[in-house]
Design a protein around this motif. Structure first.
Motif, short mmCIF file in Angstrom:
data_model
loop_
_atom_site.label_atom_id
_atom_site.label_comp_id
_atom_site.label_asym_id
_atom_site.label_seq_id
_atom_site.Cartn_x
_atom_site.Cartn_y
_atom_site.Cartn_z
N LEU A 28 41.22 36.45 38.77
CA LEU A 28 41.07 37.89 38.63
C LEU A 28 40.53 38.44 39.95
CD1 LEU A 28 39.42 38.16 35.09
CD2 LEU A 28 41.76 38.81 35.70
N ARG A 93 45.39 31.12 25.64
CA ARG A 93 44.68 31.83 26.71
C ARG A 93 43.28 31.26 26.90
NH1 ARG A 93 43.19 37.80 24.20
NH2 ARG A 93 42.83 37.16 22.05
N GLY A 113 40.78 33.88 28.24
CA GLY A 113 41.33 35.02 28.97
C GLY A 113 41.63 34.70 30.41
N ASP A 124 50.50 36.82 27.94
CA ASP A 124 50.03 36.82 29.32
C ASP A 124 48.79 35.97 29.54
OD1 ASP A 124 47.96 38.34 28.21
OD2 ASP A 124 48.70 40.24 29.01
N ARG A 126 45.81 36.62 28.95
CA ARG A 126 44.64 37.42 29.32
C ARG A 126 43.88 37.92 28.09
NH1 ARG A 126 43.23 35.95 34.21
NH2 ARG A 126 44.70 36.52 35.84
N VAL A 128 41.23 41.38 27.05
CA VAL A 128 40.77 42.69 27.53
C VAL A 128 39.26 42.82 27.29
CG1 VAL A 128 43.02 43.74 27.16
CG2 VAL A 128 41.30 43.85 25.36
N ASP A 160 41.43 44.47 37.10
CA ASP A 160 42.84 44.13 36.94
C ASP A 160 43.36 44.68 35.61
OD1 ASP A 160 42.77 42.82 39.31
OD2 ASP A 160 43.11 40.81 38.50
N VAL A 162 45.45 44.88 32.22
CA VAL A 162 46.06 44.06 31.17
C VAL A 162 46.71 45.03 30.19
CG1 VAL A 162 45.67 42.40 29.33
CG2 VAL A 162 44.31 42.27 31.43
N TYR A 163 47.98 44.80 29.87
CA TYR A 163 48.72 45.77 29.06
C TYR A 163 48.79 45.33 27.60
CZ TYR A 163 49.93 47.76 33.54
OH TYR A 163 49.86 48.34 34.78
N ARG A 164 48.23 46.16 26.74
CA ARG A 164 48.36 45.98 25.30
C ARG A 164 49.10 47.22 24.77
NH1 ARG A 164 47.71 41.63 26.86
NH2 ARG A 164 46.08 40.12 26.34
N THR A 169 41.33 46.98 31.04
CA THR A 169 40.84 46.09 32.08
C THR A 169 40.61 44.69 31.52
OG1 THR A 169 38.55 46.82 31.66
CG2 THR A 169 39.78 47.96 33.39
N ALA A 170 40.62 43.71 32.41
CA ALA A 170 40.58 42.30 32.03
C ALA A 170 39.15 41.79 31.89
CB ALA A 170 41.34 41.47 33.06
#
Length: 232
Positions: A28, A93, A113, A124, A126, A128, A160, A162-164, A169-170
């Motif tokens: 990250l 993950r 994550g 992914d 990751r 959140v 970074d 992270v798309y949900r 953010t991560a």
């Protein structure tokens, strides 16, 4: 300065490699501390200042160290997800960093994550920040209530994306437990026809966590009874 985490190779690496895969965390950008569990560190026989006042430890626990030794692993297991039995799940993950001893017991360290593994199944890898904060707080609340669960040693964050449902953010949670082996590890070996590895896994758990079962007339039955009772 180098990281000061007292980690040795994960004990599960003594099992057949069908049980796990070696992984490398995905870094990250510019990680930062979100939370530090000084009470748990002390229980583990660690000085909080040695763990948390070290930039290299921050990078290590964020999945952002330039190198990892010992090599982290992800394990494979079966289980139920979204109400459906799935023959192969696994640490999608999560990366098992290693083991340590302190405070009179053995501890396993896991990053949740820290990126994709062979068991991510198109995800992914990751986590959140929102859900990671929830896990951190809930696991410690359950511990405070006397309910056995994984613990949270640290929480790191990064800007970074992270798309949900939307961009978030991560974060990475450092999870701690005596063992991360699940019922599903046995289920995976059974449902994939690896019946010869079932006693291997049982012997490993008896040796590592249930040595009192070794002296029973039937160690496997004693192990099954002990696990059932503790779980109930």
């Amino acid at each position: 300065m180098p990281h000061t985490l007292p980690l040795i190779t994960p004990a599960v690496c003594g099992l057949p490699e069908t049980f796990y895969s070696r992984v490398c965390p995905e870094p990250l950008a510019q990680p930062y501390w979100v939370a530090q569990n000084h009470a748990l560190a002390a229980e583990m026989g660690l000085a909080p200042s040695e763990i948390f006042d070290n930039t290299d430890n921050l990078l290590y626990l964020a999945g952002s160290a330039p190198a990892y030794y010992p090599a982290p692993v992800a394990t494979v297991y079966s289980g139920h997800q979204f109400g459906v039995y799935v023959r192969q799940l696994g640490d999608g993950r999560a990366a098992l960093l290693g083991d340590s001893t302190g405070g009179g017991q053995r501890w396993e360290w896991q990053l949740k994550g820290a990126g994709k593994t062979p068991y991510s199944r198109f995800a992914d890898g990751r986590a959140v920040l929102r859900s990671s904060i929830r896990e951190y707080l809930c696991s410690e609340a359950m511990h405070g209530l006397g309910i056995a669960t994984t613990r949270a040693l640290a929480l790191t964050g990064s800007n970074d994306a992270v798309y949900r449902e939307e961009a978030e953010t991560a974060a990475v949670v450092t999870r701690i437990a005596p063992s991360f082996i699940r019922f599903g590890h046995f289920e995976y070996l059974y449902h994939t026809g690896q019946h010869h590895n079932l006693p291997v896994l049982a012997d490993f758990l008896i040796e590592q966590h249930f040595p009192e079962c070794r002296e029973a007339d039937n160690p496997y039955l004693a192990f099954f009874q002990t696990v059932s009772q503790r779980t109930a």
